[in-house]
Design a protein around this motif. Sequence first.
Motif, PDB file in Angstrom:
ATOM      1  N   PRO A 105       0.823  -1.200   0.000  1.00 25.64           N
ATOM      2  CA  PRO A 105       0.000   0.000   0.000  1.00 25.64           C
ATOM      3  C   PRO A 105       0.866   1.264   0.000  1.00 25.64           C
ATOM      4  O   PRO A 105       1.888   1.321   0.674  1.00 25.64           O
ATOM      5  CB  PRO A 105      -0.800  -0.116   1.304  1.00 25.64           C
ATOM      6  N   TRP A 106       0.474   2.221  -0.770  1.00 25.27           N
ATOM      7  CA  TRP A 106       1.144   3.506  -0.961  1.00 25.27           C
ATOM      8  C   TRP A 106       2.488   3.372  -1.670  1.00 25.27           C
ATOM      9  O   TRP A 106       3.290   4.286  -1.680  1.00 25.27           O
ATOM     10  CB  TRP A 106       1.259   4.296   0.352  1.00 25.27           C
ATOM     11  N   ALA A 157       4.884   3.548  -4.770  1.00 22.04           N
ATOM     12  CA  ALA A 157       4.834   4.636  -5.748  1.00 22.04           C
ATOM     13  C   ALA A 157       5.746   4.406  -6.941  1.00 22.04           C
ATOM     14  O   ALA A 157       6.794   3.773  -6.822  1.00 22.04           O
ATOM     15  CB  ALA A 157       5.218   5.948  -5.084  1.00 22.04           C
ATOM     16  N   HIS A 202       4.468  11.696  -8.035  1.00 18.14           N
ATOM     17  CA  HIS A 202       4.444  10.251  -7.813  1.00 18.14           C
ATOM     18  C   HIS A 202       3.064   9.715  -8.150  1.00 18.14           C
ATOM     19  O   HIS A 202       2.055  10.351  -7.854  1.00 18.14           O
ATOM     20  CB  HIS A 202       4.714   9.900  -6.344  1.00 18.14           C
ATOM     21  N   HIS A 209       0.737   6.750  -6.985  1.00 13.12           N
ATOM     22  CA  HIS A 209       0.604   5.799  -5.879  1.00 13.12           C
ATOM     23  C   HIS A 209      -0.513   4.811  -6.159  1.00 13.12           C
ATOM     24  O   HIS A 209      -1.547   5.173  -6.717  1.00 13.12           O
ATOM     25  CB  HIS A 209       0.268   6.526  -4.571  1.00 13.12           C
ATOM     26  N   TRP A 210      -0.311   3.564  -5.705  1.00 14.48           N
ATOM     27  CA  TRP A 210      -1.368   2.563  -5.650  1.00 14.48           C
ATOM     28  C   TRP A 210      -1.560   2.217  -4.189  1.00 14.48           C
ATOM     29  O   TRP A 210      -0.599   2.102  -3.423  1.00 14.48           O
ATOM     30  CB  TRP A 210      -0.969   1.288  -6.403  1.00 14.48           C
ATOM     31  N   THR A 211      -2.830   2.077  -3.787  1.00 17.52           N
ATOM     32  CA  THR A 211      -3.082   1.659  -2.412  1.00 17.52           C
ATOM     33  C   THR A 211      -4.463   1.038  -2.282  1.00 17.52           C
ATOM     34  O   THR A 211      -5.351   1.292  -3.089  1.00 17.52           O
ATOM     35  CB  THR A 211      -2.940   2.819  -1.414  1.00 17.52           C
ATOM     36  N   GLN A 236      -5.184   0.664   1.285  1.00 19.96           N
ATOM     37  CA  GLN A 236      -5.175   0.865   2.732  1.00 19.96           C
ATOM     38  C   GLN A 236      -5.043   2.359   3.045  1.00 19.96           C
ATOM     39  O   GLN A 236      -4.444   3.102   2.271  1.00 19.96           O
ATOM     40  CB  GLN A 236      -3.988   0.136   3.370  1.00 19.96           C
ATOM     41  N   TYR A 255      -3.609   5.823   4.666  1.00 23.85           N
ATOM     42  CA  TYR A 255      -2.263   6.314   4.944  1.00 23.85           C
ATOM     43  C   TYR A 255      -2.198   6.578   6.448  1.00 23.85           C
ATOM     44  O   TYR A 255      -2.719   5.785   7.232  1.00 23.85           O
ATOM     45  CB  TYR A 255      -1.979   7.564   4.104  1.00 23.85           C
ATOM     46  N   PHE A 276      -3.184  16.418  -4.604  1.00 25.99           N
ATOM     47  CA  PHE A 276      -3.566  15.018  -4.518  1.00 25.99           C
ATOM     48  C   PHE A 276      -4.710  14.815  -5.505  1.00 25.99           C
ATOM     49  O   PHE A 276      -5.770  15.441  -5.369  1.00 25.99           O
ATOM     50  CB  PHE A 276      -4.017  14.761  -3.071  1.00 25.99           C
ATOM     51  N   HIS A 334      -8.175   7.735   2.952  1.00 28.45           N
ATOM     52  CA  HIS A 334      -8.706   6.388   3.165  1.00 28.45           C
ATOM     53  C   HIS A 334      -9.331   5.916   1.851  1.00 28.45           C
ATOM     54  O   HIS A 334     -10.447   6.331   1.525  1.00 28.45           O
ATOM     55  CB  HIS A 334      -9.784   6.391   4.258  1.00 28.45           C
ATOM     56  N   ARG A 393      -5.761   4.668  -7.276  1.00 29.87           N
ATOM     57  CA  ARG A 393      -4.520   5.168  -7.873  1.00 29.87           C
ATOM     58  C   ARG A 393      -4.559   6.680  -7.789  1.00 29.87           C
ATOM     59  O   ARG A 393      -5.545   7.300  -8.181  1.00 29.87           O
ATOM     60  CB  ARG A 393      -4.384   4.667  -9.309  1.00 29.87           C
TER      61      ARG A 393
END
Length: 103
Positions: A14-15, A17, A29, A31-33, A35, A37, A48, A87, A93
């Motif tokens: 999670p997170w 990058a 960056h 990011h894939w997550t 979960q 942060y 963001f 969250h 992404r």
Amino acid sequence: MTFISAKTFTADRPWGALDIVNMSGVTTHLHWTDQPYKWHINDGEEVFVVLDGEVNMHYRVNDVENVKLMTVGDIFYAAIGTEHVAHPMGEARILVIEKEGSV
């Protein structure tokens, strides 16, 4: 020149990058997550952008917690001193533009 398919990007955690570019101390960056942060305040400003999925962005104003549902194409700008935490609702992404070395 680089082309990136955000919809197919995944990370091993999670997170995780993909570092896209550093332009004079400003990083971008992908990011894939799946979960949340952690609550944090960046060292500078942050942009963001939700590229895929949905994210509940929690943020505090005058010690009061607020939540905004962000969907594809939504942008959150965190000014210096903005306490916040993302969250994701399932996989997401996210494109993050911030000062190099920021949390």
